[in-house]
Design a protein around this motif. Structure first.
Motif, mmCIF file in Angstrom:
data_model
loop_
_atom_site.group_PDB
_atom_site.id
_atom_site.type_symbol
_atom_site.label_atom_id
_atom_site.label_comp_id
_atom_site.label_asym_id
_atom_site.label_seq_id
_atom_site.Cartn_x
_atom_site.Cartn_y
_atom_site.Cartn_z
ATOM 1 N N ARG A 13 0.828 -1.219 0.000
ATOM 2 C CA ARG A 13 0.000 0.000 0.000
ATOM 3 C C ARG A 13 0.854 1.257 0.000
ATOM 4 N N GLU A 14 1.928 1.256 0.787
ATOM 5 C CA GLU A 14 2.783 2.444 0.883
ATOM 6 C C GLU A 14 3.516 2.719 -0.427
ATOM 7 N N ALA A 56 0.901 4.136 -2.737
ATOM 8 C CA ALA A 56 0.545 5.499 -2.326
ATOM 9 C C ALA A 56 1.644 6.491 -2.692
ATOM 10 N N LYS A 63 1.492 7.075 -6.457
ATOM 11 C CA LYS A 63 0.354 7.921 -6.828
ATOM 12 C C LYS A 63 0.539 9.358 -6.357
ATOM 13 N N SER A 112 -6.558 13.237 -1.534
ATOM 14 C CA SER A 112 -7.730 12.378 -1.639
ATOM 15 C C SER A 112 -8.947 13.115 -2.172
#
Length: 192
Positions: free
Chosen positions: A19-20, A23, A26, A115
């Motif tokens: 996930r990191e 992230a 992105k 976000s």
């Protein structure tokens, strides 16, 4: 009980690295192809790393951290990217603003995060207006902080009491009104 939790709360902690990495990629606005070119690794392999299907070597982690311009500790979740945390202090926020449509709004977030999440408190009017219906991109979540409200959609009205929550696509036309003397609703909107 565990099955009632959302998937992201039940996830295997080993998925954190995946996930990191995703992230951080992105956050730079990079595609997998961009990252692949920067670290000179196969895009398919990196996709598996980001899905937690492959464990990268130490040298690959060092290369990923260098290319993504983040500390290796951040990839392991031991350090947090400073721009990922946004604090809104009550004493510095503006008082709720009265609007012509009868709503009073207090912004809790700036909406400037990656976000696109926005949060605000709404003090709804006592009546629905024929002239105003909200609709927007993203998802909306309402949580009744105090009092009771009704949310009107095109074909129904949903009654909510303190502690109740309602989630729906923002594209649905909707209005909120209070059914008690005072009501406050926490509203969050995600825009992606």
């Amino acid at each position: 009980m565990l099955d009632e939790l959302p998937e992201w709360l039940r996830a295997d902690p080993s998925q954190g690295l995946a996930r990191e990495i995703r992230a951080a990629r992105k956050a730079r606005g990079w595609t997998l192809s961009d990252l692949s070119a920067a670290v000179k690794l196969d895009k398919g392999y990196l996709s598996k790393v980001e899905r937690g299907l492959k464990a990268p070597s130490v040298s690959t982690l060092l290369n990923l951290a260098r290319a993504l311009d983040v500390p290796v500790a951040q990839l392991f979740g031991a350090e947090v990217d400073e721009s990922a945390i946004h604090v809104s202090r009550g004493e510095t926020r503006r008082a709720p603003a009265d609007r012509a449509d009868g709503y009073r709004l207090e912004a809790l977030t700036t909406g400037k995060g990656r976000s696109g999440l926005e949060g605000f408190l709404v003090y709804p009017p006592p009546v629905f207006s024929d002239e105003f219906r909200a609709e927007h991109d993203g998802e909306e979540l309402l949580f009744v902080v105090g009092g009771e409200v009704e949310v009107r959609f095109a074909d129904r009205v949903v009654a909510l009491r303190e502690g109740d929550a309602l989630q729906f696509p923002g594209r649905l036309q909707h209005q909120v009104r209070r059914t008690t003397n005072v009501a406050c609703v926490l509203i969050t909107v995600t825009r992606s």
